[in-house]
Design a protein around this motif. Sequence first.
Motif, PDB file in Angstrom:
ATOM      1  N   THR A 148       0.846  -1.207   0.000  1.00 20.98           N
ATOM      2  CA  THR A 148       0.000   0.000   0.000  1.00 20.98           C
ATOM      3  C   THR A 148       0.877   1.251   0.000  1.00 20.98           C
ATOM      4  O   THR A 148       0.582   2.231  -0.672  1.00 20.98           O
ATOM      5  CB  THR A 148      -0.947   0.033   1.221  1.00 20.98           C
ATOM      6  OG1 THR A 148      -0.179   0.120   2.417  1.00 20.98           O
ATOM      7  CG2 THR A 148      -1.843  -1.196   1.268  1.00 20.98           C
ATOM      8  N   ARG A 152       1.207   4.227  -2.804  1.00 19.20           N
ATOM      9  CA  ARG A 152       1.044   5.661  -2.459  1.00 19.20           C
ATOM     10  C   ARG A 152       2.207   6.471  -3.002  1.00 19.20           C
ATOM     11  O   ARG A 152       2.021   7.556  -3.551  1.00 19.20           O
ATOM     12  CB  ARG A 152       0.976   5.839  -0.939  1.00 19.20           C
ATOM     13  CG  ARG A 152      -0.373   5.538  -0.366  1.00 19.20           C
ATOM     14  CD  ARG A 152      -0.406   5.633   1.160  1.00 19.20           C
ATOM     15  NE  ARG A 152      -1.427   4.743   1.650  1.00 19.20           N
ATOM     16  CZ  ARG A 152      -2.736   4.997   1.562  1.00 19.20           C
ATOM     17  NH1 ARG A 152      -3.150   6.142   1.065  1.00 19.20           N
ATOM     18  NH2 ARG A 152      -3.625   4.118   1.954  1.00 19.20           N
ATOM     19  N   ALA A 195       1.814   6.862  -6.687  1.00 18.40           N
ATOM     20  CA  ALA A 195       0.800   7.882  -6.985  1.00 18.40           C
ATOM     21  C   ALA A 195       1.386   9.290  -6.807  1.00 18.40           C
ATOM     22  O   ALA A 195       1.104  10.195  -7.608  1.00 18.40           O
ATOM     23  CB  ALA A 195      -0.418   7.696  -6.081  1.00 18.40           C
ATOM     24  N   LEU A 198       0.802  -3.573 -10.071  1.00 20.06           N
ATOM     25  CA  LEU A 198      -0.320  -3.179 -10.950  1.00 20.06           C
ATOM     26  C   LEU A 198      -0.202  -4.007 -12.234  1.00 20.06           C
ATOM     27  O   LEU A 198       0.232  -3.504 -13.263  1.00 20.06           O
ATOM     28  CB  LEU A 198      -0.269  -1.678 -11.256  1.00 20.06           C
ATOM     29  CG  LEU A 198      -0.433  -0.746 -10.049  1.00 20.06           C
ATOM     30  CD1 LEU A 198      -0.182   0.711 -10.457  1.00 20.06           C
ATOM     31  CD2 LEU A 198      -1.826  -0.885  -9.437  1.00 20.06           C
ATOM     32  N   ALA A 246      -8.406   0.620 -11.269  1.00 20.11           N
ATOM     33  CA  ALA A 246      -8.714   0.742  -9.842  1.00 20.11           C
ATOM     34  C   ALA A 246      -7.775   1.761  -9.196  1.00 20.11           C
ATOM     35  O   ALA A 246      -8.197   2.563  -8.348  1.00 20.11           O
ATOM     36  CB  ALA A 246      -8.581  -0.619  -9.161  1.00 20.11           C
ATOM     37  N   PHE A 247      -6.514   1.754  -9.598  1.00 22.55           N
ATOM     38  CA  PHE A 247      -5.522   2.692  -9.052  1.00 22.55           C
ATOM     39  C   PHE A 247      -5.892   4.143  -9.424  1.00 22.55           C
ATOM     40  O   PHE A 247      -5.864   5.038  -8.578  1.00 22.55           O
ATOM     41  CB  PHE A 247      -4.145   2.314  -9.609  1.00 22.55           C
ATOM     42  CG  PHE A 247      -3.024   3.207  -9.202  1.00 22.55           C
ATOM     43  CD1 PHE A 247      -2.567   3.224  -7.886  1.00 22.55           C
ATOM     44  CD2 PHE A 247      -2.405   4.019 -10.134  1.00 22.55           C
ATOM     45  CE1 PHE A 247      -1.508   4.046  -7.507  1.00 22.55           C
ATOM     46  CE2 PHE A 247      -1.350   4.841  -9.773  1.00 22.55           C
ATOM     47  CZ  PHE A 247      -0.902   4.858  -8.457  1.00 22.55           C
ATOM     48  N   SER A 259      -8.682   5.243  -7.299  1.00 18.72           N
ATOM     49  CA  SER A 259      -8.520   4.883  -5.876  1.00 18.72           C
ATOM     50  C   SER A 259      -8.641   6.062  -4.931  1.00 18.72           C
ATOM     51  O   SER A 259      -8.748   5.885  -3.726  1.00 18.72           O
ATOM     52  CB  SER A 259      -7.144   4.243  -5.660  1.00 18.72           C
ATOM     53  OG  SER A 259      -6.133   5.232  -5.884  1.00 18.72           O
ATOM     54  N   GLY A 260      -8.541   7.285  -5.468  1.00 16.10           N
ATOM     55  CA  GLY A 260      -8.490   8.455  -4.592  1.00 16.10           C
ATOM     56  C   GLY A 260      -7.060   8.922  -4.356  1.00 16.10           C
ATOM     57  O   GLY A 260      -6.841  10.020  -3.838  1.00 16.10           O
ATOM     58  N   LEU A 261      -6.068   8.118  -4.754  1.00 12.45           N
ATOM     59  CA  LEU A 261      -4.671   8.526  -4.561  1.00 12.45           C
ATOM     60  C   LEU A 261      -4.208   9.494  -5.649  1.00 12.45           C
ATOM     61  O   LEU A 261      -3.228  10.218  -5.470  1.00 12.45           O
ATOM     62  CB  LEU A 261      -3.735   7.304  -4.592  1.00 12.45           C
ATOM     63  CG  LEU A 261      -3.892   6.275  -3.473  1.00 12.45           C
ATOM     64  CD1 LEU A 261      -2.911   5.129  -3.678  1.00 12.45           C
ATOM     65  CD2 LEU A 261      -3.654   6.926  -2.110  1.00 12.45           C
TER      66      LEU A 261
END
Length: 412
Positions: A175, A179, A182, A221, A229-230, A233-235
């Motif tokens: 995770t 991050r 991203a 990935l 999805a990435f 994801s909000g990132l």
Amino acid sequence: MNPIPQDKQIALVDRLIQACGGAYSPEIRRRYFITGPQWAPSYEGQAVFHAPVRSRISFEKVMEEYSKIGVAYWCTHDTDVIPARDLFTPRQDEIVQSIKDSLKKYGLQCSMVTTETFHHPVWAAGPSAESPSVREYARKRLINTVAIGHELEARYCVYWPGMLGYYFQGVIDETQTLRWFAEAINAACEADIQIAAQKQRPPLKHALEAKPFEPQAEILLPTSDAMLAFIFSGLITHPEMVGLNPEYLHELMWGAAPRAALARALICGKLFHFDINDGYRLKHDVDIAIGLVNPLDWLNVLVLLRSHDYQGPFNLDYKPPRTASNYGVWAVSVPTMIDRFITLWEMAGDVISDPIIKEATDALKAGGAGANPEDVDSVVNANKELLSLHELVAHRIFQILIGAHRGRIYAL
Ligand code: GLT
Ligand code: MN
Ligand code: MN
């Protein structure tokens, strides 16, 4: 046949490729948004088990040959053309200027730039490694590539994060690594917004490319779906700027139906860029030129893209086989691959306009009459005979592939 003298071999290749016929003119080839990477024809054939079989070639030579063949767009990794030690130095500016001069000389446009984040020793632990200095270097490299892209008037920026993964499970926190990855993409998008505003150009389209295996043992990935999805994801701070660069073979490698993978990207509005090539399911990344393994599947892929009005580039991300010489790359590999693409694209038009396929498809969508939706047997019976049309359509697509719809017959 007698052995062929060395000085007669090129003439033989030339005569047989002429005899094949069916080549399109450079003018026709230029009508398609076909992009030619620097790295593909200049690949020397080396790999873990392979010594190089071809000699190095420069970007000037690649552009000259693309221009002669009729490839109107060129793309590159930063370090395909700028040695890593020259990045961020005045030498980089000189090289970028000479690239601009060459593009102009050969009438090409730069379509896409990408950062090499897999080959150099600095990426041994990946572009989003634990070490802040590696990540800071990665961030600067991505931003630098965006700046080069604007300088060369590119429209796309691709990211293949092949080293985003691990050999040993449990060493990294996945995770956290995602991050950090991203953050690098976000930095590239932020820089893009600023540079685009300064240059009064639209921002680039940032396209992520997945590959399920290699060069890491496990990939974070691995598929285009994982990347979707990435992105959502909000990132990612500017998800509207980030989409996909699926590669046909990379989807096939994990056993997917490439056409379905593309469809999933299309419904998300994320099919920005497309790497075209061919190969085998569940095998390594052989990057064979389009249509030599799966022409029927390719035809169907192009039917999907044509019918959904895909407007992005078709990027010739192939590796010339080790059996191709430096001469053969330009005499055989590149032009024949482009011509198979164009033929399959035109055939896709035939599939879309074929009256038999159209009537059969319309009938399938209309469905059978007289079904009672609460009575399962009546639903089955109402549609039973219509369903034979599925195989009929598949047969018709095969006929179009072999030209039978235009009267090509194989008689005894
Ligand atoms: C590498 C990879 C390709 C990617 C290139 C872009 S590099 O050749 O195998 O699929 O598209 O980084
Ligand atoms: Mn690719
Ligand atoms: Mn590949």
